[in-house]
Design an enzyme around this catalytic site. Structure first.
Site, mmCIF file in Angstrom:
data_model
loop_
_atom_site.group_PDB
_atom_site.id
_atom_site.type_symbol
_atom_site.label_atom_id
_atom_site.label_comp_id
_atom_site.label_asym_id
_atom_site.label_seq_id
_atom_site.Cartn_x
_atom_site.Cartn_y
_atom_site.Cartn_z
ATOM 1 N N ARG A 186 0.845 -1.187 0.000
ATOM 2 C CA ARG A 186 0.000 0.000 0.000
ATOM 3 C C ARG A 186 0.886 1.244 0.000
ATOM 4 O O ARG A 186 1.960 1.249 0.609
ATOM 5 C CB ARG A 186 -0.896 0.020 1.248
ATOM 6 C CG ARG A 186 -1.775 -1.179 1.424
ATOM 7 C CD ARG A 186 -2.861 -1.264 0.408
ATOM 8 N NE ARG A 186 -3.743 -0.100 0.407
ATOM 9 C CZ ARG A 186 -4.634 0.153 -0.575
ATOM 10 N NH1 ARG A 186 -4.713 -0.644 -1.629
ATOM 11 N NH2 ARG A 186 -5.412 1.197 -0.502
ATOM 12 N N THR A 187 0.455 2.288 -0.687
ATOM 13 C CA THR A 187 1.318 3.473 -0.744
ATOM 14 C C THR A 187 1.493 4.107 0.631
ATOM 15 O O THR A 187 2.503 4.725 0.906
ATOM 16 C CB THR A 187 0.797 4.521 -1.750
ATOM 17 O OG1 THR A 187 -0.597 4.660 -1.559
ATOM 18 C CG2 THR A 187 1.076 4.104 -3.167
ATOM 19 N N ASP A 188 0.496 3.898 1.523
ATOM 20 C CA ASP A 188 0.690 4.459 2.866
ATOM 21 C C ASP A 188 1.667 3.614 3.703
ATOM 22 O O ASP A 188 2.031 3.989 4.806
ATOM 23 C CB ASP A 188 -0.649 4.678 3.596
ATOM 24 C CG ASP A 188 -1.594 3.497 3.447
ATOM 25 O OD1 ASP A 188 -1.128 2.420 3.017
ATOM 26 O OD2 ASP A 188 -2.779 3.648 3.768
ATOM 27 N N ASP A 189 2.085 2.453 3.179
ATOM 28 C CA ASP A 189 3.089 1.638 3.869
ATOM 29 C C ASP A 189 4.511 1.956 3.407
ATOM 30 O O ASP A 189 5.471 1.391 3.901
ATOM 31 C CB ASP A 189 2.858 0.141 3.604
ATOM 32 C CG ASP A 189 1.656 -0.391 4.367
ATOM 33 O OD1 ASP A 189 1.285 0.235 5.376
ATOM 34 O OD2 ASP A 189 1.119 -1.409 3.946
#
Ligand code: WTA
Length: 669
Positions: A564-567
């Site tokens: 995920r891009t937030d990861d």
């Protein structure tokens, strides 16, 4: 769907052999390419009694070009192989859409004016064409020795009985029905019965808490809840009815939502009828009403864009989202992706270990396989009960040829050792699949070498609840694999990698994975909240469906999902994907699995090219915080790493909340 590709069946054998032998690659048997750009070829070992539907990357590319350049004829010729009570309007574009919020509301429409029914296509069509005696579902109970076989005829009759009962309660087209059941054949049968009468099903995984179930019911307001007394999963008995009862009460007290009836399937293998708490007037035993119904039920013909189902999925913030799929596009996409991704043929036995409570269970257990007339295994239990060899015992018992599971399940079996696998022959296996998370190379190789004996291609399928079906993955047997890469997009899928400003990046590069144009299976809205749908998926980059995942494209055009891009972790300006660091850690023999998160460095930390990606702190732990579908909740790990224990947020979807305390203790040491 059998004669879809004219040139597959008409090509001469020599041409076919040319194609295949040109792909024989030396790396398959010898040294293992653990590096990123070496390919594994399983082309020749893979063929059994037939050629794969897609023989080569060259053929794929020709078809892919056709699919994106002329969706009208590509999807039209596929959809025409299913039954349409009224064909879609050939004079209009097969798909119309707006992906750009500046130009107005987001919408997608496929097969305009068409009328069909997914249940009719999944069941009646096969019975009418003389395949009624073929097994549709091979049910394997939690305990060894409990099983049932349901033919297409049996399934159709059962589904009609459920449909008639639902109709007798006044459930009609457009109403919602909530399903909270264990993995018994009655679960997919109830889904199909809803589809038959045009009711919208909302399946809630039978492992979610009363609070989660209540939250979902108060959002979708079902006419009734279909549930079960209890289920045995491994050595435990889970009393679903108790949880369902509590949820119904919560729903009424907290939200003022009253659900009229609770239809309870009696699972006699789990608990006794006499032990079940009962509320007269609300609760009805399935076995008292369903078998009495007629085995014929007329089909409700549905418009292509009528809703088929909703499925709740958790967002990174806020309450769960009711992802809505519609009849025509979802049906065509589920059927087509199933056929090509797994290279499904008539004599295959397919087993997807996912629960129907997840999208994987919807598309590759209930809908995709049955639309193709496939035989599939439905398993009530867990892969490690009575021991870690259970899956392979089931594979041998039913001669499973296509096996589809999640990396987390693969790692949990790998951890127990090879002997549980080697005990069984597994010679029926032909294709292996994974879904849900990036698969690290160590687990990939174990799956390939030990489970598949080095002869079964692994289809690593990347997709989402919102995409309806597989989006990026190998097509079994068609091209070389690279462990950890989902490889190439499915027909009609146009992935792009965008930079932070929303510009498309070309060539070998990385970026935010977005999709440029609609495919038939894309979700149309979020139940009751189109604004949230637009904001979540279409507002970050105008004109694209935003997946929220990061990805990298290599020199061969293969796509690698990086999480995920937030990861994504940023170390001194270097973007590092959690999954790549995890793969490196998991490669160590002492490590079963890992989860990597970033935490704030003090200023002025050294940065070395090559060394910068090395973890600063490693905590050994006995378990990771995972959702019930096996995804690691890095959000929670980030908060623990940052010592923000009061900001852990909603942990109700965790499979085992006790791991949090254990992690906090470990960190304290
Ligand atoms: C992740 C499951 C890497 C991804 C079908 C996606 C994957 C999210 C893969 C959707 C894969 C799923 N490789 N990552 N093969 N498959 N994901 O909605 O982050 O439960 O966005 O759908 O899982 O999860 P969902």
């Amino acid at each position: 769907l059998r004669h879809l590709v004219p040139y597959t069946t008409s090509r001469s054998t020599e041409a076919v052999q040319d194609d295949v032998s040109s792909r024989v690659c030396s790396s398959a048997g010898g040294d293992k390419p653990h590096g990123k750009n070496e390919a594994v070829d399983v082309g020749t070992a893979f063929h059994r009694n037939h050629w794969p539907h897609i023989l080569s990357r060259k053929q794929y590319e020709a078809m892919y070009r056709w699919s994106v350049e002329d969706p009208q004829s590509f999807w039209g010729s596929i959809a025409a192989q299913l039954h349409w009570e009224r064909p879609w309007d050939k004079g209009q574009p097969i798909c119309s859409y707006n992906f750009n919020l500046d130009k107005g509301p987001i919408y997608v429409k496929w097969f305009p004016g068409g009328r069909t029914n997914v249940c009719f296509n999944a069941l009646d069509r096969h019975v009418l064409s003389g395949n009624g005696n073929k097994a549709a579902i091979l049910f394997e109970g939690n305990d060894v020795g409990i099983d049932r076989r349901l033919t297409y005829q049996n399934m159709l009759e059962l589904v009609c009985q459920i449909a008639n009962y639902l109709r007798s309660l006044g459930v009609k087209k457009g109403d919602t029905v909530c399903i909270y059941m264990p993995m018994v054949p009655e679960l997919p049968a109830t889904m199909l019965a809803c589809a038959r009468i045009g009711a919208i099903h909302s399946v809630v995984f039978g492992g979610f808490s009363a609070e989660s179930l209540a939250g979902r019911m108060s959002d979708c307001r079902p006419k009734l809840l279909v549930t079960c007394n209890a289920v045995r999963r491994g050595a435990k008995v889970l009393n679903l009815k108790e949880i369902a009862d509590k949820a119904l009460e919560l729903c009424e007290k907290k939200e003022g939502v009253r659900v009229g009836q609770s239809l309870v399937f009696e699972n006699a293998n789990a608990t006794k009828r006499s032990d079940t708490a009962w509320k007269n007037g609300r609760d009805v035993w399935w076995q008292d009403v369903i078998p009495r119904q007629s085995k014929n039920a007329p089909v409700e013909w549905m418009d292509s864009e009528d809703p088929l189902f909703m499925l709740y999925t958790s967002g990174s913030t806020g309450k769960p989202k009711g992802v809505m799929h519609t009849v025509g596009g979802y049906m065509v996409y589920a059927a087509t992706t199933f056929k090509f991704t797994f290279d499904y043929h008539d004599d295959d036995v397919f087993w997807c270990t996912a629960d129907c409570g997840w999208i994987t269970g919807h598309t590759y257990l209930a809908y995709g396989p049955l639309l193709n007339g496939a035989t599939c295994v439905v398993f009530e239990g867990v892969p490690t009960y009575p021991d870690a060899g259970r899956c392979w015992q089931i594979v041998d018992k039913y001669k499973v040829s296509i096996f589809y599971t999640a990396p987390t399940a693969i790692r949990s079996m790998e951890k127990e050792g090879d002997r549980f696998v080697k005990k069984y022959s597994r010679k029926s296996l032909r294709v292996l699949g994974t879904v849900g998370e990036p698969i690290n190379p160590k687990a990939w190789w174990w799956y390939f070498d030990v489970v598949g004996d080095g002869r079964c291609p692994i289809v690593d399928t990347w997709w989402q609840t919102e995409t309806g079906g597989n989006m990026i993955s190998p097509m079994a047997g068609a091209w070389d694999l690279k462990p950890g890469s989902a490889t190439l997009p499915f027909f009609g899928v146009q992935p792009v990698l965008l930079d932070e400003k929303g510009r498309e990046k070309e060539g070998a590069t990385d970026g935010n994975l977005c999709i440029k144009a609609p495919w038939p299976g894309i979700a149309r809205t979020l139940f009751g909240d189109h604004e949230r749908f637009q904001q979540t998926y279409f507002s970050t980059y105008k004109g694209y469906y935003v997946t929220g995942d990061g990805a990298r494209r290599d020199e061969d055009g293969y796509i690698w999902l990086t999480g995920r891009t937030d990861d994504v972790i940023n170390v001194s300006g270097h973007r590092i994907s959690t999954s790549e660091v995890e793969a490196a850690l998991n490669a160590h023999p002492a490590c079963a699995e890992s989860a990597v998160v970033g935490f704030d460095h003090e200023k002025g930390v050294r940065s070395e090219i090559g060394g910068f990606a090395a973890p600063d702190v490693i905590h050994w732990a006995t378990g990771l915080p995972k959702t019930r579908s096996g995804k690691i909740m890095r959000r929670i790990l980030r908060k623990i790493a940052a010592n923000k224990l009061d900001e852990l947020g909603d942990v109700s979807s965790l499979a085992d909340p006790s791991v949090i305390d254990a992690l906090i203790k470990l960190k304290g040491k």
